[in-house]
Every structure is written in C-alpha cells, then in structure tokens.
Design a protein around this motif. Structure first.
Motif, short mmCIF file in Angstrom:
data_model
loop_
_atom_site.label_atom_id
_atom_site.label_comp_id
_atom_site.label_asym_id
_atom_site.label_seq_id
_atom_site.Cartn_x
_atom_site.Cartn_y
_atom_site.Cartn_z
N ARG A 119 0.66 -1.22 0.13
CA ARG A 119 -0.01 0.09 0.07
C ARG A 119 0.75 1.19 0.02
O ARG A 119 0.73 2.25 -0.59
N ILE A 120 1.73 1.32 0.81
CA ILE A 120 2.74 2.51 1.04
C ILE A 120 3.49 2.68 -0.35
O ILE A 120 3.58 3.87 -0.73
N VAL A 121 4.13 1.49 -0.61
CA VAL A 121 5.17 1.68 -2.08
C VAL A 121 4.22 2.34 -3.12
O VAL A 121 4.62 3.01 -3.91
N LEU A 122 3.07 1.66 -3.43
CA LEU A 122 2.14 1.94 -4.54
C LEU A 122 1.43 3.57 -4.39
O LEU A 122 1.80 4.12 -5.32
N ASP A 123 1.32 4.01 -3.19
CA ASP A 123 1.16 5.19 -2.79
C ASP A 123 2.34 6.30 -3.23
O ASP A 123 2.17 7.28 -3.90
N LYS A 124 3.62 5.91 -2.70
CA LYS A 124 4.82 6.78 -3.22
C LYS A 124 4.99 6.74 -4.49
O LYS A 124 5.44 7.74 -5.18
N GLY A 129 4.44 10.19 -9.52
CA GLY A 129 4.22 9.92 -10.99
C GLY A 129 4.95 8.32 -11.56
O GLY A 129 5.20 8.68 -12.81
N LEU A 130 5.02 7.86 -10.92
CA LEU A 130 5.75 6.33 -11.33
C LEU A 130 4.77 5.18 -11.46
O LEU A 130 5.30 4.12 -11.57
N GLN A 131 3.63 5.44 -11.27
CA GLN A 131 2.69 4.25 -11.31
C GLN A 131 2.78 3.51 -12.65
O GLN A 131 3.10 3.83 -13.75
N GLY A 132 2.76 2.20 -12.58
CA GLY A 132 2.91 1.43 -13.74
C GLY A 132 4.33 0.83 -14.00
O GLY A 132 4.64 0.07 -14.85
N LYS A 147 15.33 9.51 -10.58
CA LYS A 147 15.44 10.61 -9.61
C LYS A 147 14.13 10.54 -8.84
O LYS A 147 14.06 10.66 -7.61
N ARG A 148 13.01 10.25 -9.35
CA ARG A 148 11.65 10.34 -9.06
C ARG A 148 11.49 9.37 -8.00
O ARG A 148 10.83 9.35 -6.85
#
Ligand SMILES: Nc1ncnc2c1ncn2[C@@H]1O[C@H](COP(=O)(O)OP(=O)(O)OP(=O)(O)O)[C@@H](O)[C@H]1O
Ligand SMILES: [Mg+2]
Length: 358
Positions: A119-124, A129-132, A147-148
C-alpha cells in the motif's frame, strides 16, 4: 511537524583539503530550505554530514536534542530513521526493480506486513508519477524517472526531515516545474523539514522559505528567502542571475584582477552572453495544489520572520512586508486599524515601519 535541525560551527576537511568551516544555520521545523553553491563547494558533503554518513572535524548538528556528530552509533541509527534522503545519483540498487527499491527501507527498518508495504509503495510511486513502472529496473528507465524513484524511496518512512541532493538535475524544464510543485505539495501534506540542494534558479526563487549559499569554503548567507533574493552580495547575485560576471569562475573562484578586468569589459558594453534581465527580487512562492491542505509552515514562518524583521536588510524587509495581506499587516501591528468613518474623512492605511522605513 518536522524536526528542527541546528547546525553550529560545523567544519569538514578531507586530509588537508578544507571543504567548509564554521557552518552555522538552523533549519526551522517544517520549513523548506534551499542550499545553493557552485559545483565542488561541498554541498553533497554537507548533506552527508547532516545524516552522519561523513564525520565533520568540529561543530554540532543537533536533531531532537541529539548531536549526531558525537552521539553513539546506536543513537545515530535511531536519528537516521527521521530522515528521508534523495542522493545526487539516486542511489538505487541496480539489480532491484523500482518496487523493491522503494520497499527496501520498509523491509529493512519496520515490521510491516507485505500487504502494508504494498500500500505504501504504490502510494509513493503514484505520488511521484511512477505508477505502472514498478517492475522496471533502474537501468531501464530515464534519469528523471530514477530521480523520482529515489524521491519515492526517501518518502516511505514518513520522514520528519527530507534531504534532496539536486532533485532536478537531469530533468527537463517542464519536469522540474512539476518537481517544484511536488516538493511544495509534499511539504503541505506531511509538514516535514526539507533541505534541497539545487543549481536550478527557478526552483530556488519559487520553492523555499529559506535560502543559503556555500562559497569559498564558507556559508556566505542563510536566511529567509527574501534576504537572498534581494541581496547585493556579489556571489549571491551572480548565482541567482546565472551570470559569468562576478566572483564565481568556471573551475574555481576568480582572483581580484580577473574580476576587475571583466567588470571593465562589461562596463564598456560587452555582454557575457547571459540575460541582461536582473532576476533579483522577491517573486511569489509556489502554493500547494488546490485541494491540498495549506502549508502549516507558512504561518509559523511569518511569525518567525516578523520577529527578526528589524535585523534584516531594508530590501528584504520591504519584500516581506509587501507579501503580507492586509489582515497580516494588522496582526503584526504594521498598519493602523482603519479608523471609524465617523471620526475621520480619510481611510488611508498608515503603515508603521519597524525600525524606520526600509
Ligand atoms: N569521500 C570523500 N573523500 C575525499 N574527498 C571528498 C569526498 N567526498 C567529497 N570530496 C571532495 O569534497 C569536495 C566537495 O564535494 P561535493 O560533492 O560535496 O561538492 P558539491 O558542492 O556537491 O558539488 P556538485 O554541485 O558538483 O554536486 C570535492 O572537492 C570532492 O572531491
Ligand atoms: Mg553535489
């Protein structure tokens, strides 16, 4: 609210190479600060010293009452958990995908279940802007994405203090603008104390509450943004304008003769290739994206800065006063309350400048 960081007389050298000496500054809790300085002046060394990765020769760095320069390894380990750090090179593990890289501090430092970690990792990852991109390896993504990802990893432990070493390097101007907004939004959401090292003039002018500059092995200045943005100090003015004309040279500082020669050249009407426009002056600070909470640091900072207003240079005082709303002017006693219309004919506000008109 984020932790306060008090640095006093910090001095660092490697062998006989002095890096900087007697650096004294306070990062006010929950405020955003930016440290500027030409390449090689020891900004990264400063960040690493603040988290005890490098040991300063002298001085103190006190966080929550613990001086990390002299404390035990066990204490240092505890204090480090307060930090989220984005290193200059991103410092991702090359053999781990982004998900595992971002999850690493959680697996290392907490007893959270894999479900919570997810949950935390996907949230961050979404926040940055790195989903996927979870399954990608660092070597398969762009520098800006790395960087992100480094920033996402710096955020997973809900840090009270965030250190970012050149978060914008390698980013295009549009991404840098998004990153600036992201840093402000982040501060609004978690009220962490943030220190950013950057060469980006635009970020330096619009993001921080406080600005500082390292040059010639010293902290030239550190203070409210308005102080540096209006400063006549040659190094600061040169840097904020991105000019060649001034004390900062390509590989090192220039000597007095070279500075004089260049000034004469410029005075004779020759351009140094940079914009003629003077970028100095107080520009509006970025605000959180609509819908997010207000930055709690803003009000705290105003109270703090108004207390030291009289000690600041006139141009900075003016910049600060001009940024206050009418209500704030009243609150700080800088404007006589509007007299009741029955008593006077003139409803003009009368500013009362502390310590004389700037
Ligand atoms: N571990 C180390 N051992 C010896 N010297 C070092 C070490 N780390 C940094 N230095 C030296 O300290 C100086 C400052 O380096 P630092 O990386 O802090 O500069 P910087 O201000 O971050 O520069 P840039 O803007 O290019 O990132 C450099 O001369 C560097 O060679
Ligand atoms: Mg560096």
């Amino acid at each position: 609210m984020g932790a306060e960081v008090v640095v006093e007389g910090l001095t660092k050298s490697f062998g006989n190479q002095a890096i900087w000496r007697d650096v004294t500054l306070t990062l006010p809790p929950g405020e955003v600060s930016v440290m500027l300085g030409p390449s090689g002046t020891g900004k990264s060394v400063f960040l690493k010293s603040m988290i005890g990765l490098l040991k300063p020769d002298r001085g103190r760095c006190v966080i929550n009452g613990v001086d990390i320069v002299t404390c035990s390894e066990a204490k240092l380990y505890e204090v480090r958990k307060l930090f989220g750090v984005l290193f200059q090179d991103g410092a991702l593990f090359g053999s781990m995908n982004l998900y595992d890289n971002v999850a690493f501090p959680l697996r290392e430092h907490t007893r959270k279940s894999e479900a919570e970690i997810k949950r935390i990792v996907l949230d961050k990852l979404e926040l940055t802007g790195l989903q996927g991109a979870e399954r990608k390896l660092p070597g398969e993504i762009s520098g800006g994405m790395r960087k992100r990802a480094g920033l996402a990893r710096a955020l997973v432990l809900d840090p009270e203090i965030i250190l970012c070493d050149e978060p914008d390097s390698g980013l295009d101007p549009v991404r840098t603008a998004y990153l600036s907004q992201l840093l402000i939004d982040l501060n609004a959401q978690i009220d962490a104390t943030i220190l950013i090292v950057t060469h980006n003039i635009n970020l330096a002018r619009t993001v921080p509450d406080n600005l500082g500059m390292l040059f010639r092995k010293e902290l030239v200045m550190f203070g409210p943004r308005e102080v540096l943005l209006t400063s006549d100090e040659p190094v600061v003015a040169q840097f904020l304008n991105g000019r060649r004309l001034g004390p900062i040279g390509m590989s090192e500082e220039k000597d007095a003769a070279q500075i004089a020669q260049e000034e004469a050249h410029a005075a004779a009407g020759h351009s140094d290739g940079s914009s003629e426009e003077d970028l100095r002056g107080v520009v509006p600070q970025l605000e959180p994206t609509p819908g997010l909470p207000e930055r709690m640091a803003v009000r705290r900072r105003k109270d703090r800065v108004m207390q030291i207003l009289h000690s600041l240079p006139p141009a900075a005082q003016q910049g600060i006063i001009e940024s206050l709303t009418h209500d704030e002017l009243l609150r700080y006693g800088l404007t006589a309350p509007r007299p009741r219309p029955a008593e006077v004919d003139d409803t003009q506000e009368i500013p009362a400048w502390p310590g004389g008109r700037p």
